[in-house]
Design a protein around this motif. Structure first.
Motif, PDB file in Angstrom:
ATOM      1  N   LYS A 180       0.939  -1.287  -0.081  1.00  8.62           N
ATOM      2  CA  LYS A 180      -0.048   0.076  -0.102  1.00  8.62           C
ATOM      3  C   LYS A 180       0.775   1.248   0.006  1.00  8.62           C
ATOM      4  CE  LYS A 180      -3.556   2.337   2.470  1.00  8.62           C
ATOM      5  NZ  LYS A 180      -4.496   2.350   3.785  1.00  8.62           N
ATOM      6  N   GLU A 182       1.119   5.288  -0.449  1.00  6.83           N
ATOM      7  CA  GLU A 182       0.183   6.308   0.094  1.00  6.83           C
ATOM      8  C   GLU A 182       0.765   7.906   0.012  1.00  6.83           C
ATOM      9  OE1 GLU A 182      -3.068   6.066   3.341  1.00  6.83           O
ATOM     10  OE2 GLU A 182      -1.232   7.377   4.236  1.00  6.83           O
ATOM     11  N   GLN A 197      -5.517  12.142   1.846  1.00  7.64           N
ATOM     12  CA  GLN A 197      -4.663  11.140   1.647  1.00  7.64           C
ATOM     13  C   GLN A 197      -5.180  10.342   0.295  1.00  7.64           C
ATOM     14  OE1 GLN A 197      -5.130  10.890   6.224  1.00  7.64           O
ATOM     15  NE2 GLN A 197      -4.166   8.976   5.525  1.00  7.64           N
ATOM     16  N   ALA A 199      -4.354   6.594  -1.730  1.00  4.93           N
ATOM     17  CA  ALA A 199      -3.558   5.262  -1.723  1.00  4.93           C
ATOM     18  C   ALA A 199      -3.868   4.336  -2.750  1.00  4.93           C
ATOM     19  CB  ALA A 199      -3.488   4.797  -0.158  1.00  4.93           C
TER      20      ALA A 199
END
Length: 310
Positions: A180, A182, A197, A199
């Protein structure tokens, strides 16, 4: 203790709650709601976090191809984190290990299945770096620092080290790796902080899926935003929202009807408990879900910190 240093530590109690916020509710990692993920903290500080989270509803772990899910989970979480200096920029390393009890029912290919199992969930290891606006600072320098705009990024890796039975359709783990990356932005406006954010979660194939088949999944993309207010007492609270989409899966080349297009909202409350401890409460709920995997979650985490001259 000098008054200025005490004031700095009180301010640090607010910002340090960020790790409790990110580690309290990791049952469904692609659907995390995480305020204060890129806040700054003094270099050399260590964190120990212990918490729990409970979920109920249409939770399908890692977007399994099931319908009409009525699953409940209760998880105990322990974690460690440390703030470090990366070429003058502040960074963090954290690791988390959950232990989960899952129970409930769901439908798979028109048949009802029931599950009651306990075991370790997927651990997660993450490195994050604040590239702009959050320099690496010692405790004494940190007391004079004020946040303006922070831009950061992170990479979280989750190995398949968790409970998994290829003879059962519902498991706590998923027998695959996930990655992941981000990016995040945090802007302070007086007592308020606005955050965003973005991601993506990438998955390797599970080559020992239910009864020996191969399951693959497209990346799952997410956006989240937070409006945070910090009180003079050291308490902070936030309103959180996240949207995630993608993640369509294939089983032995057959494409599933499980494209994700889901919204979730939540709220967070964090409080310092003296100079070295803090506690955080969080709750979130699904607003809409294309595939019927809405669920409710509530969590709590306690955090203790040490090092860097505290």
């Amino acid at each position: 203790m000098p008054g200025t240093l005490y004031a700095a530590l009180k301010h640090f109690a607010i910002t340090a709650c960020l790790l409790a916020a990110c580690l309290a509710a990791k049952t469904a990692r692609a659907q995390d709601i995480e305020p204060r993920a890129y806040s700054n903290a003094p270099v050399g500080v260590n964190f120990f976090i212990a918490g729990g989270v409970a979920t109920r509803g249409g939770l399908s772990l890692d977007s399994l191809p099931i319908t009409n899910a009525d699953l409940r989970t209760t998880s105990t979480v322990v974690a460690y984190a440390r703030v470090f200096d990366l070429r003058g920029r502040s960074g963090k390393f954290d690791m988390i290990v959950p232990y989960t009890h899952l129970r409930g029912t769901a439908d798979y290919q028109g048949q009802s299945v029931e599950r009651d199992i306990s075991g370790f969930g997927k651990p997660a290891f993450r490195v994050s770096v604040n590239f702009f606006g959050a320099p690496a600072l010692g405790l004494r320098e940190f007391r004079a620092w004020k946040q303006d705009l922070i831009v950061g990024a992170s990479l979280q890796v989750s190995p398949p080290w968790s409970q998994y039975d290829p003879g059962r359709i519902v498991n706590i783990g998923s027998n695959r790796w996930s990655f992941k990356p981000e990016v995040g932005v945090s802007k302070a406006l007086g007592s308020w902080t606005l955050e965003a954010q973005a991601a993506a979660v990438f998955f390797t194939d599970n080559r020992d899926f239910y009864r020996g088949r191969t399951r693959s999944q497209d990346p799952l993309y997410s956006l989240q935003g937070h409006v945070i207010y910090g009180f003079a007492s050291g308490v902070w609270t936030s309103f959180d929202v996240t949207y995630f989409a993608g993640g369509r899966s294939e089983i032995d080349g057959v494409v599933g009807n499980d494209l994700q297009q889901n919204w979730r909202v939540g709220a967070t409350l964090a409080m310092p408990l003296g100079r070295l401890d803090s506690i955080k409460f969080s709750a979130s709920s699904g607003v809409s879900a294309r595939t019927g995997n809405n669920f409710d979650a509530i969590g709590m985490a306690w955090q203790h910190r040490w090092g860097a001259g505290l």
